[in-house]
Design a protein around this motif. Sequence first.
Motif, PDB file in Angstrom:
ATOM      1  N   LEU A 154     -54.349 -43.334  11.726  1.00  0.00           N
ATOM      2  CA  LEU A 154     -53.645 -42.330  10.933  1.00  0.00           C
ATOM      3  C   LEU A 154     -52.365 -42.896  10.338  1.00  0.00           C
ATOM      4  O   LEU A 154     -52.077 -42.684   9.144  1.00  0.00           O
ATOM      5  CB  LEU A 154     -53.332 -41.115  11.803  1.00  0.00           C
ATOM      6  N   LEU A 155     -51.590 -43.619  11.129  1.00  0.00           N
ATOM      7  CA  LEU A 155     -50.340 -44.183  10.623  1.00  0.00           C
ATOM      8  C   LEU A 155     -50.605 -45.207   9.522  1.00  0.00           C
ATOM      9  O   LEU A 155     -49.785 -45.374   8.613  1.00  0.00           O
ATOM     10  CB  LEU A 155     -49.547 -44.815  11.762  1.00  0.00           C
ATOM     11  N   ALA A 156     -51.759 -45.872   9.591  1.00  0.00           N
ATOM     12  CA  ALA A 156     -52.114 -46.824   8.535  1.00  0.00           C
ATOM     13  C   ALA A 156     -52.408 -46.107   7.219  1.00  0.00           C
ATOM     14  O   ALA A 156     -52.275 -46.699   6.143  1.00  0.00           O
ATOM     15  CB  ALA A 156     -53.320 -47.651   8.967  1.00  0.00           C
ATOM     16  N   GLN A 157     -52.814 -44.825   7.297  1.00  0.00           N
ATOM     17  CA  GLN A 157     -53.057 -44.042   6.081  1.00  0.00           C
ATOM     18  C   GLN A 157     -51.766 -43.478   5.507  1.00  0.00           C
ATOM     19  O   GLN A 157     -51.758 -42.960   4.388  1.00  0.00           O
ATOM     20  CB  GLN A 157     -54.006 -42.870   6.383  1.00  0.00           C
ATOM     21  N   LEU A 158     -50.690 -43.560   6.290  1.00  0.00           N
ATOM     22  CA  LEU A 158     -49.409 -42.986   5.888  1.00  0.00           C
ATOM     23  C   LEU A 158     -48.343 -44.073   5.896  1.00  0.00           C
ATOM     24  O   LEU A 158     -47.441 -44.083   6.730  1.00  0.00           O
ATOM     25  CB  LEU A 158     -49.017 -41.857   6.853  1.00  0.00           C
ATOM     26  N   PRO A 159     -48.451 -45.027   4.979  1.00  0.00           N
ATOM     27  CA  PRO A 159     -47.493 -46.141   4.991  1.00  0.00           C
ATOM     28  C   PRO A 159     -46.074 -45.670   4.694  1.00  0.00           C
ATOM     29  O   PRO A 159     -45.851 -44.601   4.122  1.00  0.00           O
ATOM     30  CB  PRO A 159     -48.020 -47.056   3.888  1.00  0.00           C
ATOM     31  N   GLY A 160     -45.133 -46.478   5.095  1.00  0.00           N
ATOM     32  CA  GLY A 160     -43.742 -46.142   4.871  1.00  0.00           C
ATOM     33  C   GLY A 160     -43.077 -45.711   6.162  1.00  0.00           C
ATOM     34  O   GLY A 160     -43.628 -45.834   7.253  1.00  0.00           O
ATOM     35  N   GLU A 161     -41.877 -45.179   6.018  1.00  0.00           N
ATOM     36  CA  GLU A 161     -41.096 -44.785   7.181  1.00  0.00           C
ATOM     37  C   GLU A 161     -40.889 -43.271   7.243  1.00  0.00           C
ATOM     38  O   GLU A 161     -39.962 -42.796   7.889  1.00  0.00           O
ATOM     39  CB  GLU A 161     -39.734 -45.496   7.142  1.00  0.00           C
ATOM     40  N   GLN A 162     -41.766 -42.516   6.564  1.00  0.00           N
ATOM     41  CA  GLN A 162     -41.654 -41.063   6.580  1.00  0.00           C
ATOM     42  C   GLN A 162     -41.792 -40.525   8.005  1.00  0.00           C
ATOM     43  O   GLN A 162     -42.696 -40.916   8.742  1.00  0.00           O
ATOM     44  CB  GLN A 162     -42.740 -40.444   5.700  1.00  0.00           C
ATOM     45  N   GLU A 163     -40.890 -39.642   8.405  1.00  0.00           N
ATOM     46  CA  GLU A 163     -40.968 -39.041   9.729  1.00  0.00           C
ATOM     47  C   GLU A 163     -42.186 -38.130   9.815  1.00  0.00           C
ATOM     48  O   GLU A 163     -42.533 -37.444   8.855  1.00  0.00           O
ATOM     49  CB  GLU A 163     -39.707 -38.249  10.047  1.00  0.00           C
ATOM     50  N   ILE A 164     -42.822 -38.108  10.977  1.00  0.00           N
ATOM     51  CA  ILE A 164     -44.036 -37.321  11.188  1.00  0.00           C
ATOM     52  C   ILE A 164     -43.854 -36.448  12.427  1.00  0.00           C
ATOM     53  O   ILE A 164     -43.419 -36.927  13.481  1.00  0.00           O
ATOM     54  CB  ILE A 164     -45.259 -38.240  11.372  1.00  0.00           C
ATOM     55  N   TRP A 182     -47.281 -46.184  23.581  1.00  0.00           N
ATOM     56  CA  TRP A 182     -47.764 -46.793  22.346  1.00  0.00           C
ATOM     57  C   TRP A 182     -46.918 -46.351  21.158  1.00  0.00           C
ATOM     58  O   TRP A 182     -46.563 -47.150  20.298  1.00  0.00           O
ATOM     59  CB  TRP A 182     -49.222 -46.419  22.118  1.00  0.00           C
ATOM     60  N   LEU A 183     -46.596 -45.057  21.097  1.00  0.00           N
ATOM     61  CA  LEU A 183     -45.766 -44.553  20.000  1.00  0.00           C
ATOM     62  C   LEU A 183     -44.361 -45.151  20.043  1.00  0.00           C
ATOM     63  O   LEU A 183     -43.786 -45.478  18.996  1.00  0.00           O
ATOM     64  CB  LEU A 183     -45.697 -43.023  20.067  1.00  0.00           C
ATOM     65  N   GLU A 184     -43.804 -45.292  21.250  1.00  0.00           N
ATOM     66  CA  GLU A 184     -42.471 -45.879  21.366  1.00  0.00           C
ATOM     67  C   GLU A 184     -42.453 -47.335  20.889  1.00  0.00           C
ATOM     68  O   GLU A 184     -41.451 -47.797  20.332  1.00  0.00           O
ATOM     69  CB  GLU A 184     -42.012 -45.812  22.823  1.00  0.00           C
ATOM     70  N   LYS A 185     -43.574 -48.015  21.071  1.00  0.00           N
ATOM     71  CA  LYS A 185     -43.638 -49.426  20.676  1.00  0.00           C
ATOM     72  C   LYS A 185     -43.952 -49.598  19.201  1.00  0.00           C
ATOM     73  O   LYS A 185     -43.365 -50.459  18.529  1.00  0.00           O
ATOM     74  CB  LYS A 185     -44.688 -50.150  21.526  1.00  0.00           C
ATOM     75  N   HIS A 186     -44.885 -48.792  18.666  1.00  0.00           N
ATOM     76  CA  HIS A 186     -45.386 -49.024  17.315  1.00  0.00           C
ATOM     77  C   HIS A 186     -44.811 -48.064  16.271  1.00  0.00           C
ATOM     78  O   HIS A 186     -44.936 -48.349  15.066  1.00  0.00           O
ATOM     79  CB  HIS A 186     -46.912 -48.924  17.309  1.00  0.00           C
ATOM     80  N   ALA A 187     -44.218 -46.961  16.701  1.00  0.00           N
ATOM     81  CA  ALA A 187     -43.616 -46.030  15.737  1.00  0.00           C
ATOM     82  C   ALA A 187     -42.344 -45.450  16.327  1.00  0.00           C
ATOM     83  O   ALA A 187     -42.194 -44.224  16.408  1.00  0.00           O
ATOM     84  CB  ALA A 187     -44.604 -44.935  15.375  1.00  0.00           C
ATOM     85  N   PRO A 188     -41.403 -46.310  16.730  1.00  0.00           N
ATOM     86  CA  PRO A 188     -40.194 -45.805  17.395  1.00  0.00           C
ATOM     87  C   PRO A 188     -39.363 -44.909  16.464  1.00  0.00           C
ATOM     88  O   PRO A 188     -39.012 -45.298  15.359  1.00  0.00           O
ATOM     89  CB  PRO A 188     -39.443 -47.091  17.759  1.00  0.00           C
ATOM     90  N   GLY A 189     -39.095 -43.702  16.929  1.00  0.00           N
ATOM     91  CA  GLY A 189     -38.268 -42.783  16.162  1.00  0.00           C
ATOM     92  C   GLY A 189     -38.931 -42.159  14.964  1.00  0.00           C
ATOM     93  O   GLY A 189     -38.325 -41.324  14.283  1.00  0.00           O
ATOM     94  N   ARG A 190     -40.192 -42.528  14.691  1.00  0.00           N
ATOM     95  CA  ARG A 190     -40.858 -42.010  13.497  1.00  0.00           C
ATOM     96  C   ARG A 190     -41.744 -40.810  13.795  1.00  0.00           C
ATOM     97  O   ARG A 190     -41.807 -39.864  13.008  1.00  0.00           O
ATOM     98  CB  ARG A 190     -41.719 -43.110  12.856  1.00  0.00           C
ATOM     99  N   VAL A 191     -42.428 -40.825  14.930  1.00  0.00           N
ATOM    100  CA  VAL A 191     -43.375 -39.763  15.278  1.00  0.00           C
ATOM    101  C   VAL A 191     -42.755 -38.873  16.354  1.00  0.00           C
ATOM    102  O   VAL A 191     -42.353 -39.365  17.411  1.00  0.00           O
ATOM    103  CB  VAL A 191     -44.711 -40.339  15.768  1.00  0.00           C
ATOM    104  N   HIS A 192     -42.699 -37.571  16.076  1.00  0.00           N
ATOM    105  CA  HIS A 192     -42.138 -36.605  17.013  1.00  0.00           C
ATOM    106  C   HIS A 192     -43.259 -35.670  17.466  1.00  0.00           C
ATOM    107  O   HIS A 192     -44.008 -35.134  16.639  1.00  0.00           O
ATOM    108  CB  HIS A 192     -41.024 -35.796  16.345  1.00  0.00           C
ATOM    109  N   LEU A 193     -43.384 -35.473  18.767  1.00  0.00           N
ATOM    110  CA  LEU A 193     -44.456 -34.667  19.329  1.00  0.00           C
ATOM    111  C   LEU A 193     -43.965 -33.257  19.626  1.00  0.00           C
ATOM    112  O   LEU A 193     -42.896 -33.074  20.219  1.00  0.00           O
ATOM    113  CB  LEU A 193     -44.995 -35.308  20.611  1.00  0.00           C
ATOM    114  N   ARG A 194     -44.745 -32.263  19.208  1.00  0.00           N
ATOM    115  CA  ARG A 194     -44.449 -30.873  19.499  1.00  0.00           C
ATOM    116  C   ARG A 194     -45.699 -30.261  20.143  1.00  0.00           C
ATOM    117  O   ARG A 194     -46.741 -30.146  19.504  1.00  0.00           O
ATOM    118  CB  ARG A 194     -44.070 -30.106  18.226  1.00  0.00           C
TER     119      ARG A 194
END
Length: 232
Positions: A154-164, A182-194
Amino acid sequence: CATTLPSKLGLPFPTWTLSKLRRYLADHHELFLSREGLRQLLARHGLSWQKAKSWQQSHDPQFRQKRDAIVALYTDPPAGALVLCVDQKGPVQLRRYPGGGYASGGKAPRYTSEYVRHGTLYVLGALCPQSGQVWARCFSHYTRLTVIWFLKWLLAQLPGEQEIYLIWDNASPHTAHAVRKWLEKHAPGRVHLRFTPSKAAWLNLIEAGWPTFSRDVLRGAEFGSKAQFREA
């Protein structure tokens, strides 16, 4: 007596039918009515057959906070951020599914009731409620490794640094420590879980999309392989 449970009258069945109610009225009250006459009598008194309704009530101690946080993402998402509702559908049986269709002569399509099942698959999807776009993939199993693979894709389909912001439930593949690491390593600060509150799946808007999936993909379809299902 129509509104009284038969068991309370000493009868050996849990609910009324018109036939049982007719028989009871005839045997105990000498009131002889046809089925249609009884139906009309009940209707004149405002009595109609009512199906029982059920609901789930969340006892999550943080229900209000979680609900308000998710609703805010729908109504007023953070500027520049992408909100995604994530959930899985399945396991889906790969077989022939019944469905109506147009036919000449007023004859409905006929199929044998027998079918062969060609395995099962899970569909993991992400819905953007603002645009209606959906990203989805199929998997043979649904585990934390499945979730990690899907997030990587999914992150590969959404290139850039847009917050998710990901909205999903508390299923163990979602809350697994490996997923957070995995998220902390590969998308630190970018993906927020709710996470939705317990027993409050209705807060995840992708749940409203799965009936559309069943209607447009499954109904009337016949799947002979996993490849055919993935293509559909």
